[in-house]
Design a protein around this motif. Structure first.
Motif, mmCIF file in Angstrom:
data_model
loop_
_atom_site.group_PDB
_atom_site.id
_atom_site.type_symbol
_atom_site.label_atom_id
_atom_site.label_comp_id
_atom_site.label_asym_id
_atom_site.label_seq_id
_atom_site.Cartn_x
_atom_site.Cartn_y
_atom_site.Cartn_z
ATOM 1 N N SER A 52 -53.544 81.145 68.710
ATOM 2 C CA SER A 52 -52.370 81.457 69.212
ATOM 3 C C SER A 52 -51.242 81.264 67.981
ATOM 4 O O SER A 52 -51.597 80.506 67.131
ATOM 5 C CB SER A 52 -51.759 80.559 70.603
ATOM 6 N N THR A 100 -46.980 81.603 66.715
ATOM 7 C CA THR A 100 -45.466 81.799 67.101
ATOM 8 C C THR A 100 -44.823 82.118 65.900
ATOM 9 O O THR A 100 -45.185 81.175 64.624
ATOM 10 C CB THR A 100 -45.026 80.663 67.854
ATOM 11 N N HIS A 133 -52.650 88.478 74.390
ATOM 12 C CA HIS A 133 -51.538 88.456 75.422
ATOM 13 C C HIS A 133 -50.430 88.500 74.289
ATOM 14 O O HIS A 133 -50.383 87.872 73.203
ATOM 15 C CB HIS A 133 -51.836 87.148 75.969
ATOM 16 N N TRP A 134 -49.305 89.024 74.498
ATOM 17 C CA TRP A 134 -48.097 89.015 73.755
ATOM 18 C C TRP A 134 -46.617 88.586 74.664
ATOM 19 O O TRP A 134 -46.630 88.985 75.780
ATOM 20 C CB TRP A 134 -47.902 90.329 72.874
ATOM 21 N N ARG A 135 -45.762 88.069 73.860
ATOM 22 C CA ARG A 135 -44.240 87.911 74.396
ATOM 23 C C ARG A 135 -43.290 87.989 73.213
ATOM 24 O O ARG A 135 -43.879 87.109 72.462
ATOM 25 C CB ARG A 135 -44.419 86.527 75.260
ATOM 26 N N TYR A 136 -42.276 88.586 73.426
ATOM 27 C CA TYR A 136 -41.415 88.604 72.561
ATOM 28 C C TYR A 136 -39.828 88.537 73.145
ATOM 29 O O TYR A 136 -39.739 89.224 74.460
ATOM 30 C CB TYR A 136 -41.432 89.638 71.576
ATOM 31 N N ASN A 191 -41.755 93.570 76.717
ATOM 32 C CA ASN A 191 -41.626 92.291 75.900
ATOM 33 C C ASN A 191 -42.781 91.416 76.257
ATOM 34 O O ASN A 191 -42.831 90.039 75.618
ATOM 35 C CB ASN A 191 -40.302 91.892 76.076
ATOM 36 N N ARG A 192 -43.522 91.434 77.342
ATOM 37 C CA ARG A 192 -44.671 90.839 77.609
ATOM 38 C C ARG A 192 -45.968 91.559 78.076
ATOM 39 O O ARG A 192 -45.543 92.456 78.894
ATOM 40 C CB ARG A 192 -44.475 89.370 78.376
ATOM 41 N N GLY A 193 -47.032 90.986 78.046
ATOM 42 C CA GLY A 193 -48.318 91.600 78.576
ATOM 43 C C GLY A 193 -49.476 91.499 77.932
ATOM 44 O O GLY A 193 -49.562 90.306 77.161
ATOM 45 N N ILE A 233 -41.688 85.701 68.540
ATOM 46 C CA ILE A 233 -42.962 86.179 69.237
ATOM 47 C C ILE A 233 -44.062 85.360 69.371
ATOM 48 O O ILE A 233 -44.250 84.371 68.562
ATOM 49 C CB ILE A 233 -43.202 87.179 67.928
ATOM 50 N N GLN A 234 -44.763 85.383 70.440
ATOM 51 C CA GLN A 234 -45.851 84.834 70.515
ATOM 52 C C GLN A 234 -46.926 85.485 71.107
ATOM 53 O O GLN A 234 -47.050 86.459 71.992
ATOM 54 C CB GLN A 234 -45.518 83.814 71.943
#
Length: 127
Positions: A23, A25, A58-61, A85-87, A120-121
């Protein structure tokens, strides 16, 4: 990930040891001009991912609740569109897991106000 194996079971354990996840960030870019792409800093995988292939990402921002952006997840020049923004996506499956990943952003058509993308992760599953 630590895998303990009995000698008789060595082969299946070697297969398990090759899978894992990493992971990362980073802060998001400021998206200022219409029609132009803005990239995040690259997210670099750890050394254990060398030789492995991506299974899913997997993303998230972060973006303000009242704003939208058009985003892509990129491994080198290969980019895939993100639908929010996530998925989760398997569109980069088979891509080397040791390759840095980045997100690219642009403003939606007609939008002129700049946008600061938040944190952003990414979580990358590989085998």
């Amino acid at each position: 990930m630590r895998v303990w194996c009995w000698p008789v079971l060595l082969w299946p354990c070697l297969a398990l040891a090759a899978s894992g996840s990493w992971s990362g960030t980073v802060g998001g870019p400021r998206v200022a001009g219409p029609g132009r792409m803005y990239a995040s800093a690259p997210l670099n995988p750890p050394a254990p991912a060398a030789g492995a292939r991506i299974r899913r990402v997997h993303w998230r921002y972060g973006v303000p609740a009242d704003r939208r952006s058009i985003a892509e997840l990129c491994a080198g020049q290969h980019c895939v569109p993100l639908n929010g923004n996530r998925g989760v996506s398997d569109a980069l499956a088979g891509t080397p897991a040791a390759a840095p990943l980045a997100l690219r952003f642009r403003l939606p058509p007609g939008e002129r106000r700049s946008l600061q993308v938040g944190v952003i992760q990414l979580l990358v599953d590989y085998r």
